[in-house]
Design a protein around this motif. Sequence first.
Motif: not given
Length: 410
Positions: A45-50, A55-60, A62-64
Amino acid sequence: MTPTLDMQFVRQFFPAFREPSLSGQAFFDNAGGSYACQQVIDRLQTYYYQTKVQPYGFHPASITAGQLMDSSHQRLAEYLNVDADEVHLGPSTSQNTYVLAQAFARQLRAGDEIIVTNQDHEANSGVWRRLADQGVIVREWQVDPDSGALDMAALEPLLTDRTRLLTLPHCSNILGQINPVATICARARQAGVTTVVDGVSYAGHGLPDVAALGADIYLFSLYKTFGPHLGAMVIRRATAQALGNQAHYFNGDYIHKWFVPAGPDHAQVAASQGIADYLDQLHAHHFGTAAQPAQRAADVRQLLKGAEQPLLSQLLDFIRQHPRLRLLGPQDSNERVSTLSLLTGERSPQQVAHALAEHGIMAGAGHFYAVRLLEAMGVPAQQGVLRLSFVHYTDQQDMDQLLQALDRVL
């Protein structure tokens, strides 16, 4: 001394036990898929929310997202006693074995030999047998038709200087019998043979120490180990390097992508570490002291086994004494996991499963993709078996409900 499992503590982490629609029902179909623990559900659920982004990009965000995925590989690896880059998470074990078979097809030549068993779930049998279409010689390690067991003595004549691969189950999804995998893998390694072990029916009873088993490849399903619907695949580094990248050519630098050519389900991969969260909490509650990952994993394995064994012995005793039930597989609780397949006399397994459902028992009936094994044992696949399977969160009340229901139904 291993402590006794605190069932009240355990069941608080499984929302299914608080779900009104499941109230009054005892779950004995765990071999088909376990309940998911709260830690996995929360992480999903947290992944879908936040972090529901690439993934593995440059903005926060995506990094997370990428960090969460990497963390799942690391934390599952600790419980399996392997390195993080040896853990691969694909859509299912059936799909993972298909990819593996395609990878091996590029390495094998006409006249090379592989060994399969007729004890396996078809996912770890059919894909390998199809390699015969390209000239690979497929040899079958056959079970004893009375017991369904694999005899080490019957393996020896199958091993030749042309043998390249041996595939086998850690335990049968019908018999529940635990095979001596470490011994088998050691013999295969001595002969220069790569091993592929299907642990789907074993891992729900405690994640294995893959390094101790000595398997080159070990497969299991996370949705049968309290997690999301993914297949986990441990490929030891030397074997992975020999097989090479099976995904897009430009992903050659990213080993986690090598054996998941369709790409991973980002959210489910990230949520998979919820399994480790849950096991960590079990350890902290029951053992109290911090421990290194290997010790933590060993402690939890013993804890789960200790919870299942008394109920398993109780169910085995009931079956032994019942005139209308015949158990497939070993009678000794120390030789098996708590997956039991039964022949049910004049009533078909399907009829009995339907009748049990009326008494609040969730059980399965059928061949469970082990058609070759049932046929070898003289059991018609269209009839199949009644399968009762449970894990550590099954309690005495569940077992009492099952035994009373069986008595009434039969």
